[in-house]
Every structure is written in structure tokens, then in C-alpha cells.
Design a protein around this motif. Structure first.
Motif, short mmCIF file in Angstrom:
data_model
loop_
_atom_site.label_atom_id
_atom_site.label_comp_id
_atom_site.label_asym_id
_atom_site.label_seq_id
_atom_site.Cartn_x
_atom_site.Cartn_y
_atom_site.Cartn_z
N GLU A 1 -30.68 -5.73 -20.05
CA GLU A 1 -29.49 -5.99 -20.51
C GLU A 1 -29.18 -7.54 -20.80
OE1 GLU A 1 -26.35 -4.37 -17.82
OE2 GLU A 1 -26.81 -2.11 -18.39
N LEU A 2 -30.40 -8.02 -21.17
CA LEU A 2 -30.53 -9.51 -21.67
C LEU A 2 -30.34 -9.43 -23.14
CD1 LEU A 2 -33.46 -10.70 -19.40
CD2 LEU A 2 -31.20 -11.31 -19.17
N ASP A 3 -29.92 -10.80 -23.42
CA ASP A 3 -30.02 -10.90 -24.80
C ASP A 3 -31.46 -11.22 -25.75
OD1 ASP A 3 -29.63 -11.84 -27.43
OD2 ASP A 3 -27.99 -13.24 -27.07
N ALA A 4 -31.60 -10.07 -26.09
CA ALA A 4 -33.17 -9.85 -26.84
C ALA A 4 -33.41 -10.89 -27.93
CB ALA A 4 -33.36 -8.62 -27.49
N ASP A 5 -32.39 -11.20 -28.62
CA ASP A 5 -32.63 -12.05 -29.77
C ASP A 5 -33.06 -13.43 -29.10
OD1 ASP A 5 -32.21 -10.00 -31.59
OD2 ASP A 5 -30.02 -10.71 -31.75
N GLN A 6 -32.13 -13.97 -28.16
CA GLN A 6 -32.60 -15.09 -27.28
C GLN A 6 -34.07 -15.28 -26.93
OE1 GLN A 6 -29.42 -16.85 -24.63
NE2 GLN A 6 -27.92 -16.85 -26.31
N ILE A 7 -34.45 -14.06 -26.21
CA ILE A 7 -35.64 -14.09 -25.69
C ILE A 7 -36.76 -14.01 -26.74
CG2 ILE A 7 -37.38 -12.49 -24.54
CD1 ILE A 7 -35.04 -13.72 -22.65
N MET A 8 -36.46 -13.56 -27.93
CA MET A 8 -37.54 -13.46 -29.22
C MET A 8 -37.77 -15.06 -29.72
SD MET A 8 -38.83 -10.68 -28.79
CE MET A 8 -39.96 -11.03 -30.01
N LEU A 9 -36.45 -15.55 -29.71
CA LEU A 9 -36.34 -16.85 -30.31
C LEU A 9 -37.01 -17.92 -29.48
CD1 LEU A 9 -35.26 -18.89 -32.49
CD2 LEU A 9 -33.08 -19.11 -31.16
N ALA A 10 -36.93 -17.72 -28.15
CA ALA A 10 -37.40 -18.83 -27.07
C ALA A 10 -39.05 -18.51 -27.24
CB ALA A 10 -37.31 -18.56 -25.66
N TYR A 11 -39.55 -17.11 -27.26
CA TYR A 11 -41.06 -16.83 -27.66
C TYR A 11 -41.71 -17.41 -28.84
CZ TYR A 11 -45.35 -14.41 -28.42
OH TYR A 11 -46.71 -14.04 -28.92
N GLU A 12 -40.93 -17.57 -29.89
CA GLU A 12 -41.41 -18.27 -31.22
C GLU A 12 -41.44 -19.56 -30.85
OE1 GLU A 12 -42.63 -16.60 -33.58
OE2 GLU A 12 -41.99 -14.51 -33.13
N LYS A 13 -40.55 -20.26 -30.34
CA LYS A 13 -40.48 -21.69 -30.12
C LYS A 13 -41.56 -22.38 -29.18
CE LYS A 13 -35.89 -22.67 -31.61
NZ LYS A 13 -34.61 -23.04 -31.48
N ASP A 14 -41.29 -22.47 -27.74
CA ASP A 14 -42.13 -22.97 -26.80
C ASP A 14 -41.99 -22.20 -25.31
OD1 ASP A 14 -39.44 -23.56 -26.05
OD2 ASP A 14 -39.82 -25.61 -25.69
N GLY A 15 -41.43 -21.06 -25.54
CA GLY A 15 -41.47 -20.07 -24.35
C GLY A 15 -40.68 -20.59 -23.26
N SER A 16 -39.62 -21.56 -23.50
CA SER A 16 -38.69 -21.82 -22.59
C SER A 16 -37.16 -21.65 -23.09
CB SER A 16 -38.68 -23.21 -21.83
OG SER A 16 -38.75 -24.05 -23.22
N MET A 17 -36.28 -21.49 -22.11
CA MET A 17 -34.70 -21.37 -22.78
C MET A 17 -33.89 -22.01 -21.69
SD MET A 17 -34.62 -17.17 -22.21
CE MET A 17 -33.01 -17.03 -22.73
N SER A 18 -32.62 -22.12 -22.16
CA SER A 18 -31.58 -22.70 -21.08
C SER A 18 -30.92 -21.78 -20.68
CB SER A 18 -30.70 -23.78 -22.10
OG SER A 18 -31.43 -24.66 -22.70
N VAL A 19 -30.58 -21.78 -19.30
CA VAL A 19 -29.97 -20.66 -18.62
C VAL A 19 -28.79 -21.41 -17.78
CG1 VAL A 19 -30.45 -18.59 -16.94
CG2 VAL A 19 -32.00 -19.39 -18.24
N GLU A 20 -27.58 -20.67 -17.88
CA GLU A 20 -26.46 -21.15 -17.01
C GLU A 20 -26.62 -20.40 -15.67
OE1 GLU A 20 -22.85 -23.10 -16.79
OE2 GLU A 20 -24.26 -23.00 -18.51
#
Length: 299
Positions: A65-84
Motif C-alpha cells: 500500500e505504498l505509492d508505486a509511482d513514487q517508488i518507480m520514479l525514485a528508481y529511475e533517478k538515484d534510488g533515494s526518496m523523501s519520506v515524511e
């Protein structure tokens, strides 16, 4: 507070938050435990290739139940993402002495009792005034001819009954149209040469693919998101193979080394392979859309 985390850390934190062990996550997502560990540690080299990495990342994120689109976008960039992240809020309590509580109770008891009933008295007065006004208006405007009222009431009742009957007939017709089942396993095939696209709508569960070779022909078969991921060789020794698509999965890539003498069916529907070139490797992209009565709900 915003923190920077890797995709693997986000996936593992969410799995831990849901109270899932690796074995439970494997059953939930239909992803092998070895691949789950690789996704959570960022060891993408342990997976077969980029196609499987993206497919398993999207599938794992959706099941958690995570945002799959944000996960895929982070993978295409540098593999990291911002988390609240939320900080714990501590509540402050004050100890009240018994003497203070007694004083508060005494203050409450000293207040006049009639003030508690004042709102009820006011509301009751207003309600009685409204009822009296409505009664007076009805009595003053009462028609003199009672026979005319009876005729009007009978006509309105008849019209109301007719309208209700028409509405029930319309609702019954609409429900009949809505409950009419759509045909299952509707097959559409496009493409030619070395690439074929197969779309199966209203697919039933489980979705099974059967490959059969004619006598004297040899071909190899491999496909993704099925109950077997190894390459199967079909020949006179073993001329039939059956694969079952994973529950709830909507895509599968099928690779064949040769289509000569090969027949392929999906849920009993024959797939026309005549437009593909024979004697050369070909690829078939299968897309499944499940019927509403058989679709597996997302957990």
C-alpha cells in the motif's frame, strides 16, 4: 520532519510497520523471499534483469500500500526518496491535590440549580409557540368545500401510484441490464513478425496457458509471472507444457525460440500464431483484464 531514505529502507520500514515477516511478505506478494531481501537491501544484481526489477518493485510497493509511482520514479533517478516522519508527541500531566478537587466540587454545588434548566425551558417555549402558530394557520386556511378536497386527493393518489409503478418498472429494467454477465475470456491479437500483443479481457481465474508442439518439432518456452520461471523445451519427448499466471497479475512476457508446429491456448482460447515468423525467436506480450466477479481484491 522530512528524511531521505533509499527505496529498500522505505519498503522494509513499511513491511515492519505492517507486522509482516519475510515469509508472510512472500505469500502476500507472490515474490520469492530471496528477491524481497534483494529489493530491501538494494542488491538489484541478484534479480534476473531490469524488467524483473521494475516489475517486482511495482508489485511489492502496491501490496504494501505504498505509492508505486513514487517508488518507480525514485528508481529511475538515484534510488533515494523523501519520506515524511512524524515525531512522538508527549503529553504533560499535572497532579491535582485532593484539597483542590474538593474546592472545585464545592464551587459547582454552590451554583444555582435553575440555570441548568433554563435552556430546556426556553426551547420548550419556542416549540409550543411554533406548534400554536402552525395550528392557527391550518384552521384559518381550511377550505369550505370538502367534496373538492376528496376528489383532488383521489386524483393525486392515483397519479402518485402510477408514477411509483413506472419507477419500479424502470429500476427493474436497469437492474436486469446491469446484472447481465459479460462474456468471459475475450481474446484480441495484434502484431506480426517477431512481436505479438495478446489482450485477454474478462479473464477467469486461474488463467492458464497451454503450449503444444507437433511431432518432429522442437521449441523452447519461457515466460514471466507464471508458476514456473525456467526455460522449458518441448519436443517429441515432452510436447505439452501448462503454465498458470500468478493470482492477480496482469502481464506476462512469453519468449519462444520457434513457432513452427506450435499451438498456444489461453483459458481454452486458441492464439493465432500464423502472423509470426517461423524458425526465429519471437516475443509475445500478454495483458490480462479480470472479470469483476473473479478479480482478486488488493490487500
Amino acid at each position: 520532519m522530512v528524511a531521505i531514505k533509499t527505496i529498500g529502507e522505505v519498503l522494509k520500514d513499511k513491511r515492519t510497520e505492517l507486522g509482516l515477516g519475510l515469509s508472510e511478505a512472500e505469500k502476500l506478494t507472490n515474490i520469492p523471499k530471496l528477491y524481497i531481501i534483494a529489493l530491501e537491501t538494494g542488491d538489484y544484481k541478484a534479480l534476473p534483469g531490469d524488467f524483473y526489477i521494475k516489475a517486482y518493485l511495482k508489485q511489492y510497493a502496491e501490496k504494501l500500500e505504498l505509492d508505486a509511482d513514487q517508488i518507480m520514479l525514485a528508481y529511475e533517478k538515484d534510488g533515494s526518496m523523501s519520506v515524511e516522519e512524524h515525531e512522538d508527541i508527549q503529553e504533560t500531566y499535572r497532579f491535582v491535590k485532593p484539597s483542590e478537587r474538593v474546592e472545585e466540587e464545592e464551587e459547582e454545588s454552590n451554583k444555582p440549580a435553575w440555570r441548568y434548566y433554563l435552556p430546556i425551558i426556553l426551547l420548550s417555549t419556542v416549540a409550543l409557540a411554533i406548534v400554536g402558530s402552525v395550528t392557527a394557520v391550518v384552521l384559518l386556511n381550511r377550505p369550505q368545500n370538502s367534496d373538492l378536497n376528496d376528489v383532488s386527493y383521489t386524483y393525486q393518489t392515483s397519479e402518485t401510484a402510477k408514477t411509483t409503478e413506472d419507477e419500479k418498472t424502470t429500476e427493474s429494467t436497469e437492474k436486469t441490464d446491469e446484472t447481465k454477465p459479460e462474456p468471459e475470456n475475450q481474446l484480441a491479437v495484434t502484431g506480426s513478425g517477431t512481436q505479438l500483443n495478446v489482450n485477454l479481457t474478462n479473464a477467469s481465474l486461474p488463467s492458464q496457458i497451454v503450449f503444444t508442439t507437433a511431432a518432429g518439432t522442437v521449441t523452447t518456452v519461457s515466460l514471466t509471472n507464471a508458476d514456473w520461471a525456467t526455460v522449458r523445451t518441448l519436443s517429441d519427448a515432452e510436447n505439452t507444457a501448462t503454465a498458470t499466471i500468478g493470482s492477480g497479475l496482469t502481464e506476462s512476457t512469453i519468449r519462444l525460440s520457434n513457432t513452427q508446429g506450435l499451438t498456444m491456448t489461453i483459458n481454452g482460447n486458441n492464439v493465432d500464431l500464423s502472423t509470426l515468423r517461423q524458425g526465429v525467436p519471437v516475443s509475445i506480450q500478454l495483458t490480462l483484464t479480470y472479470a469483476s466477479t473473479t478479480a482478486t481484491p488488493t490487500e
